[in-house]
Scaffold this motif. Structure first.
Motif, mmCIF file in Angstrom:
data_model
loop_
_atom_site.group_PDB
_atom_site.id
_atom_site.type_symbol
_atom_site.label_atom_id
_atom_site.label_comp_id
_atom_site.label_asym_id
_atom_site.label_seq_id
_atom_site.Cartn_x
_atom_site.Cartn_y
_atom_site.Cartn_z
ATOM 1 N N LEU A 14 0.850 -1.288 0.016
ATOM 2 C CA LEU A 14 -0.003 -0.132 0.009
ATOM 3 C C LEU A 14 0.736 1.265 0.159
ATOM 4 O O LEU A 14 0.260 2.440 -0.212
ATOM 5 C CB LEU A 14 -0.809 0.066 1.061
ATOM 6 C CG LEU A 14 -2.030 -0.938 1.248
ATOM 7 C CD1 LEU A 14 -2.828 -0.920 2.565
ATOM 8 C CD2 LEU A 14 -2.948 -0.942 0.106
ATOM 9 N N ILE A 15 2.169 1.217 0.567
ATOM 10 C CA ILE A 15 3.002 2.335 0.459
ATOM 11 C C ILE A 15 3.181 2.979 -0.843
ATOM 12 O O ILE A 15 2.741 4.130 -1.274
ATOM 13 C CB ILE A 15 4.069 2.123 1.238
ATOM 14 C CG1 ILE A 15 3.875 1.618 2.867
ATOM 15 C CG2 ILE A 15 5.090 3.230 1.106
ATOM 16 C CD1 ILE A 15 5.085 1.356 3.436
ATOM 17 N N LEU A 18 -0.183 3.997 -2.296
ATOM 18 C CA LEU A 18 -0.796 5.656 -1.779
ATOM 19 C C LEU A 18 0.130 6.725 -2.493
ATOM 20 O O LEU A 18 -0.243 7.678 -2.618
ATOM 21 C CB LEU A 18 -0.753 5.391 -0.343
ATOM 22 C CG LEU A 18 -1.760 4.633 0.428
ATOM 23 C CD1 LEU A 18 -1.719 4.625 1.590
ATOM 24 C CD2 LEU A 18 -3.238 5.238 -0.028
ATOM 25 N N TYR A 19 1.563 6.280 -2.649
ATOM 26 C CA TYR A 19 2.371 7.321 -3.028
ATOM 27 C C TYR A 19 1.906 7.910 -4.499
ATOM 28 O O TYR A 19 2.038 8.974 -4.854
ATOM 29 C CB TYR A 19 3.780 6.868 -3.082
ATOM 30 C CG TYR A 19 4.930 7.925 -3.738
ATOM 31 C CD1 TYR A 19 5.200 8.800 -2.795
ATOM 32 C CD2 TYR A 19 5.326 7.798 -4.712
ATOM 33 C CE1 TYR A 19 6.289 9.773 -3.231
ATOM 34 C CE2 TYR A 19 6.155 8.804 -5.465
ATOM 35 C CZ TYR A 19 6.639 9.761 -4.651
ATOM 36 O OH TYR A 19 7.510 10.704 -5.136
ATOM 37 N N LEU A 40 -5.470 10.773 1.438
ATOM 38 C CA LEU A 40 -4.576 9.168 1.310
ATOM 39 C C LEU A 40 -4.835 8.618 2.696
ATOM 40 O O LEU A 40 -4.787 7.380 2.627
ATOM 41 C CB LEU A 40 -3.131 9.832 1.246
ATOM 42 C CG LEU A 40 -2.509 10.308 -0.002
ATOM 43 C CD1 LEU A 40 -1.233 10.528 -0.079
ATOM 44 C CD2 LEU A 40 -3.204 9.175 -1.159
ATOM 45 N N GLY A 44 -5.914 4.753 2.511
ATOM 46 C CA GLY A 44 -5.108 3.880 3.405
ATOM 47 C C GLY A 44 -5.954 3.130 4.308
ATOM 48 O O GLY A 44 -5.642 1.703 4.176
ATOM 49 N N SER A 47 -8.234 0.888 2.252
ATOM 50 C CA SER A 47 -7.631 -0.334 1.644
ATOM 51 C C SER A 47 -7.115 -1.386 2.637
ATOM 52 O O SER A 47 -7.036 -2.540 2.113
ATOM 53 C CB SER A 47 -6.402 0.390 0.694
ATOM 54 O OG SER A 47 -6.958 1.244 -0.096
ATOM 55 N N ALA A 48 -6.324 -0.763 3.423
ATOM 56 C CA ALA A 48 -5.765 -2.018 4.831
ATOM 57 C C ALA A 48 -6.940 -2.509 5.263
ATOM 58 O O ALA A 48 -6.739 -3.825 5.517
ATOM 59 C CB ALA A 48 -4.953 -0.945 5.709
ATOM 60 N N GLY A 62 -3.492 1.108 8.225
ATOM 61 C CA GLY A 62 -3.676 1.907 7.309
ATOM 62 C C GLY A 62 -3.056 3.273 7.534
ATOM 63 O O GLY A 62 -2.728 4.041 6.737
ATOM 64 N N VAL A 65 0.844 3.014 6.924
ATOM 65 C CA VAL A 65 1.248 2.914 5.563
ATOM 66 C C VAL A 65 1.100 4.321 4.973
ATOM 67 O O VAL A 65 1.787 4.717 3.999
ATOM 68 C CB VAL A 65 0.449 1.851 4.766
ATOM 69 C CG1 VAL A 65 0.903 0.223 5.206
ATOM 70 C CG2 VAL A 65 -0.878 2.137 4.676
ATOM 71 N N THR A 66 -0.148 5.040 5.201
ATOM 72 C CA THR A 66 -0.214 6.362 4.816
ATOM 73 C C THR A 66 0.883 7.263 5.435
ATOM 74 O O THR A 66 1.448 8.282 4.638
ATOM 75 C CB THR A 66 -1.579 6.884 5.285
ATOM 76 O OG1 THR A 66 -2.526 6.132 4.747
ATOM 77 C CG2 THR A 66 -1.871 8.413 4.696
ATOM 78 N N ALA A 69 3.995 6.756 3.331
ATOM 79 C CA ALA A 69 3.863 7.321 1.946
ATOM 80 C C ALA A 69 3.795 8.671 2.067
ATOM 81 O O ALA A 69 4.837 9.199 1.276
ATOM 82 C CB ALA A 69 2.311 6.808 1.275
#
Length: 83
Positions: A14-15, A18-19, A40, A44, A47-48, A62, A65-66, A69
């Protein structure tokens, strides 16, 4: 302290995702840059939760990882900044 140890291996994908989404949103003129981290964050966490299941731990993943990113984006911006 290495906060990457807190991110689940399943959530690492996801990193970069999201980027890339952040770069796409940044290219649109209709959304101010100050709202991109919040957008984001919502993407995030959602999505997670879909990736890891609906739980508090997934929501935390989430957020992490946000953060990774957005942090990566800031690293690139600061590295490329001319003084």
């Amino acid at each position: 302290m290495d906060f990457m140890t807190y991110i689940s291996e399943n959530a690492l994908i996801l990193i970069p995702a999201l980027y890339i989404v952040g770069m796409i949103i940044r290219g649109t003129e209709s959304i101010p840059n100050k709202f991109i981290p919040f957008i984001l964050l919502i993407i995030g966490i959602t999505s997670a939760m879909f990736l890891l299941g609906f739980s508090v731990n997934s929501a935390i993943q989430g957020v992490l990882v946000t953060g990774a990113a957005v942090y990566t984006n800031q690293l690139f911006k600061q590295y490329n900044k001319r003084e």
